[in-house]
Design a protein around this motif. Structure first.
Motif, PDB file in Angstrom:
ATOM      1  N   THR A 142       0.668  -1.000   0.120  1.00 25.43           N
ATOM      2  CA  THR A 142       0.262   0.020   0.140  1.00 25.43           C
ATOM      3  C   THR A 142       1.022   1.241   0.028  1.00 25.43           C
ATOM      4  O   THR A 142       2.045   1.211   0.516  1.00 25.43           O
ATOM      5  N   ALA A 143       0.223   2.209  -0.528  1.00 24.83           N
ATOM      6  CA  ALA A 143       1.214   3.425  -0.486  1.00 24.83           C
ATOM      7  C   ALA A 143      -0.152   4.714  -0.155  1.00 24.83           C
ATOM      8  O   ALA A 143      -1.325   4.483  -0.898  1.00 24.83           O
ATOM      9  N   ASN A 144       0.177   5.852   0.137  1.00 19.91           N
ATOM     10  CA  ASN A 144      -0.669   6.882   0.472  1.00 19.91           C
ATOM     11  C   ASN A 144       0.039   7.903  -0.162  1.00 19.91           C
ATOM     12  O   ASN A 144       1.075   8.483   0.437  1.00 19.91           O
ATOM     13  N   TYR A 145      -0.634   8.726  -0.909  1.00 17.15           N
ATOM     14  CA  TYR A 145       0.091  10.044  -1.552  1.00 17.15           C
ATOM     15  C   TYR A 145      -1.106  11.251  -1.430  1.00 17.15           C
ATOM     16  O   TYR A 145      -2.150  10.978  -1.767  1.00 17.15           O
ATOM     17  N   GLU A 146      -0.636  12.303  -1.010  1.00 15.29           N
ATOM     18  CA  GLU A 146      -1.372  13.458  -0.783  1.00 15.29           C
ATOM     19  C   GLU A 146      -1.217  14.365  -1.879  1.00 15.29           C
ATOM     20  O   GLU A 146       0.040  14.855  -2.096  1.00 15.29           O
ATOM     21  N   PHE A 147      -2.056  14.711  -2.520  1.00 13.34           N
ATOM     22  CA  PHE A 147      -1.946  15.948  -3.720  1.00 13.34           C
ATOM     23  C   PHE A 147      -2.699  17.055  -3.148  1.00 13.34           C
ATOM     24  O   PHE A 147      -3.927  17.239  -2.811  1.00 13.34           O
ATOM     25  N   GLN A 148      -2.100  18.142  -3.588  1.00  8.70           N
ATOM     26  CA  GLN A 148      -2.420  19.565  -3.269  1.00  8.70           C
ATOM     27  C   GLN A 148      -2.565  20.521  -4.275  1.00  8.70           C
ATOM     28  O   GLN A 148      -1.508  20.375  -5.067  1.00  8.70           O
ATOM     29  N   ARG A 149      -3.514  21.451  -4.574  1.00  6.25           N
ATOM     30  CA  ARG A 149      -3.571  22.300  -5.505  1.00  6.25           C
ATOM     31  C   ARG A 149      -3.846  23.631  -4.879  1.00  6.25           C
ATOM     32  O   ARG A 149      -4.880  23.682  -4.170  1.00  6.25           O
ATOM     33  N   GLU A 150      -3.309  24.813  -5.330  1.00  6.53           N
ATOM     34  CA  GLU A 150      -3.786  26.060  -4.849  1.00  6.53           C
ATOM     35  C   GLU A 150      -4.575  26.575  -5.988  1.00  6.53           C
ATOM     36  O   GLU A 150      -4.257  26.473  -7.134  1.00  6.53           O
ATOM     37  N   PHE A 151      -5.695  27.089  -5.405  1.00  5.73           N
ATOM     38  CA  PHE A 151      -6.703  27.522  -6.256  1.00  5.73           C
ATOM     39  C   PHE A 151      -6.824  29.120  -6.255  1.00  5.73           C
ATOM     40  O   PHE A 151      -8.008  29.584  -6.591  1.00  5.73           O
ATOM     41  N   THR A 152      -6.006  29.898  -5.745  1.00  4.26           N
ATOM     42  CA  THR A 152      -5.834  31.155  -5.553  1.00  4.26           C
ATOM     43  C   THR A 152      -5.865  31.855  -6.964  1.00  4.26           C
ATOM     44  O   THR A 152      -5.104  31.160  -7.739  1.00  4.26           O
ATOM     45  N   GLU A 153      -6.546  33.034  -7.196  1.00  4.44           N
ATOM     46  CA  GLU A 153      -6.419  33.330  -8.725  1.00  4.44           C
ATOM     47  C   GLU A 153      -4.906  33.758  -8.860  1.00  4.44           C
ATOM     48  O   GLU A 153      -4.189  34.342  -8.124  1.00  4.44           O
ATOM     49  N   GLY A 154      -4.528  33.255 -10.118  1.00  2.00           N
ATOM     50  CA  GLY A 154      -3.042  33.475 -10.613  1.00  2.00           C
ATOM     51  C   GLY A 154      -2.192  32.360 -10.243  1.00  2.00           C
ATOM     52  O   GLY A 154      -0.960  32.453 -10.588  1.00  2.00           O
ATOM     53  N   ALA A 155      -2.484  31.395  -9.406  1.00  2.00           N
ATOM     54  CA  ALA A 155      -1.604  30.337  -9.076  1.00  2.00           C
ATOM     55  C   ALA A 155      -1.435  29.339 -10.075  1.00  2.00           C
ATOM     56  O   ALA A 155      -2.454  29.459 -11.060  1.00  2.00           O
ATOM     57  N   LYS A 156      -0.287  28.713 -10.187  1.00  2.00           N
ATOM     58  CA  LYS A 156      -0.336  27.421 -11.281  1.00  2.00           C
ATOM     59  C   LYS A 156      -1.320  26.395 -10.915  1.00  2.00           C
ATOM     60  O   LYS A 156      -1.451  26.010  -9.579  1.00  2.00           O
ATOM     61  N   PRO A 157      -2.059  25.990 -12.092  1.00  2.00           N
ATOM     62  CA  PRO A 157      -3.121  25.019 -11.853  1.00  2.00           C
ATOM     63  C   PRO A 157      -2.380  23.587 -11.767  1.00  2.00           C
ATOM     64  O   PRO A 157      -2.776  22.632 -12.384  1.00  2.00           O
ATOM     65  N   ASP A 158      -1.288  23.281 -11.031  1.00  2.00           N
ATOM     66  CA  ASP A 158      -0.619  22.107 -11.015  1.00  2.00           C
ATOM     67  C   ASP A 158      -1.143  21.575  -9.422  1.00  2.00           C
ATOM     68  O   ASP A 158      -1.082  22.171  -8.414  1.00  2.00           O
ATOM     69  N   TRP A 159      -0.958  20.244  -9.535  1.00  2.00           N
ATOM     70  CA  TRP A 159      -1.138  19.511  -8.287  1.00  2.00           C
ATOM     71  C   TRP A 159       0.158  19.198  -7.944  1.00  2.00           C
ATOM     72  O   TRP A 159       1.064  18.736  -8.764  1.00  2.00           O
ATOM     73  N   THR A 160       0.390  19.091  -6.663  1.00  2.00           N
ATOM     74  CA  THR A 160       1.717  18.703  -5.737  1.00  2.00           C
ATOM     75  C   THR A 160       1.568  17.770  -5.051  1.00  2.00           C
ATOM     76  O   THR A 160       0.624  17.669  -4.356  1.00  2.00           O
ATOM     77  N   ILE A 161       2.476  16.911  -4.992  1.00  2.00           N
ATOM     78  CA  ILE A 161       2.450  15.733  -3.938  1.00  2.00           C
ATOM     79  C   ILE A 161       3.050  16.178  -2.560  1.00  2.00           C
ATOM     80  O   ILE A 161       4.212  16.737  -2.595  1.00  2.00           O
ATOM     81  N   THR A 162       2.204  16.365  -1.684  1.00  2.00           N
ATOM     82  CA  THR A 162       2.551  16.925  -0.241  1.00  2.00           C
ATOM     83  C   THR A 162       2.891  15.858   0.916  1.00  2.00           C
ATOM     84  O   THR A 162       3.175  16.194   2.046  1.00  2.00           O
ATOM     85  N   ARG A 163       2.375  14.696   0.616  1.00  2.28           N
ATOM     86  CA  ARG A 163       2.881  13.572   1.585  1.00  2.28           C
ATOM     87  C   ARG A 163       3.050  12.278   0.881  1.00  2.28           C
ATOM     88  O   ARG A 163       2.242  12.028   0.005  1.00  2.28           O
ATOM     89  N   ILE A 164       3.787  11.456   1.087  1.00  2.00           N
ATOM     90  CA  ILE A 164       4.254  10.083   0.594  1.00  2.00           C
ATOM     91  C   ILE A 164       4.357   9.277   1.700  1.00  2.00           C
ATOM     92  O   ILE A 164       5.127   9.563   2.585  1.00  2.00           O
ATOM     93  N   GLU A 165       3.662   8.250   1.750  1.00  2.65           N
ATOM     94  CA  GLU A 165       3.702   7.001   2.612  1.00  2.65           C
ATOM     95  C   GLU A 165       3.587   5.806   1.893  1.00  2.65           C
ATOM     96  O   GLU A 165       2.941   5.480   1.304  1.00  2.65           O
ATOM     97  N   HIS A 166       4.687   4.992   2.300  1.00  2.00           N
ATOM     98  CA  HIS A 166       4.666   3.645   1.901  1.00  2.00           C
ATOM     99  C   HIS A 166       4.894   2.760   3.214  1.00  2.00           C
ATOM    100  O   HIS A 166       6.149   2.689   3.532  1.00  2.00           O
ATOM    101  N   PRO A 167       3.870   2.417   3.808  1.00  2.00           N
ATOM    102  CA  PRO A 167       3.745   1.899   5.041  1.00  2.00           C
ATOM    103  C   PRO A 167       4.825   0.431   5.065  1.00  2.00           C
ATOM    104  O   PRO A 167       4.600  -0.070   4.222  1.00  2.00           O
ATOM    105  N   ARG A 168       5.472   0.224   6.206  1.00  2.00           N
ATOM    106  CA  ARG A 168       6.529  -0.755   6.041  1.00  2.00           C
ATOM    107  C   ARG A 168       7.559  -0.717   5.375  1.00  2.00           C
ATOM    108  O   ARG A 168       8.607  -1.711   5.351  1.00  2.00           O
ATOM    109  N   LEU A 169       7.679   0.140   4.422  1.00  2.00           N
ATOM    110  CA  LEU A 169       8.946   0.445   3.578  1.00  2.00           C
ATOM    111  C   LEU A 169       9.603   1.807   3.865  1.00  2.00           C
ATOM    112  O   LEU A 169      10.816   1.693   4.110  1.00  2.00           O
ATOM    113  N   LEU A 170       8.736   2.891   3.864  1.00  2.75           N
ATOM    114  CA  LEU A 170       9.585   4.016   4.254  1.00  2.75           C
ATOM    115  C   LEU A 170       9.206   4.571   5.527  1.00  2.75           C
ATOM    116  O   LEU A 170       8.556   5.687   5.653  1.00  2.75           O
ATOM    117  N   GLU A 171       9.688   3.855   6.318  1.00  3.49           N
ATOM    118  CA  GLU A 171       9.447   4.301   7.781  1.00  3.49           C
ATOM    119  C   GLU A 171      10.947   4.775   8.612  1.00  3.49           C
ATOM    120  O   GLU A 171      11.939   4.767   8.156  1.00  3.49           O
TER     121      GLU A 171
END
Length: 177
Positions: free
Chosen positions: A148-177
């Motif tokens: 399993t893996a958990n990835y959190e994607f974040q995007r800023e929706f403020t006017e003028g901000a880049k319309p890109d999603w950025t990964i703000t958390r990466i978890e690979h339980p039992r592997l990346l601890e």
């Protein structure tokens, strides 16, 4: 997921479409998240962290650099997920929030279950059991682990901000601890 959590995420998706992005599609976002997960997990496995600058937040990238350097090869190999090996994907949490400067953000946590043929022990530190699946008969059997893996994607929706999603958390339980 529970029916309450499912309803809650659908309500947030409705708010995203109404107030932030009228073109937002859960299906399209999930397809993009799966592709991003596959690309990022492979780059992590190959220790090509310099290629993650546009995809992963600087804070997460710094933590990953420290953790990846300490991983045994078997754990590092187990990070990689081919897009075809992703067995199941679901949303873990959806948040809409504003910072102190009035900037608008949407954050979506995605949970992935994927098969990987890395040579992992049957149990990893802490006594956690690793799920294994065997394909084929005795002469051609191939062992894969369900990870399993958990990835959190974040995007800023403020006017003028880049319309890109950025990964703000990466978890690979039992592997990346």
């Amino acid at each position: 997921t529970s029916p309450f959590a499912w309803l809650r995420t659908r309500f947030y998706y409705l708010l995203i479409r109404l107030y932030f992005d009228q073109e937002f599609s859960v299906e399209e976002f999930t397809r993009g998240a799966k592709q991003a997960f596959s690309v990022v997990s492979k780059l992590l496995s190959q220790r090509k962290l310099e290629l993650l600058d546009e995809l992963v937040s600087p804070e997460v990238l710094q933590v990953l650099k420290e953790k990846i350097s300490l991983l045994p090869d078997s754990h590092r190999d187990a990070l990689a997920a081919d897009i075809d090996s992703i067995m199941y994907t679901t949303e873990g949490d959806v948040r809409i929030y504003y910072d102190d400067d009035g900037r608008k953000f949407v954050s979506i946590l995605m949970c992935f279950w994927y098969l990987n043929g890395a040579n992992l022990p049957d149990e990893v530190p802490g006594g956690a059991k690793v799920f294994q699946i065997v394909f084929g008969d005795e002469s051609t059997k191939e062992k894969k682990h369900l990870l399993t893996a958990n990835y959190e994607f974040q995007r800023e929706f403020t006017e003028g901000a880049k319309p890109d999603w950025t990964i703000t958390r990466i978890e690979h339980p039992r592997l990346l601890e």
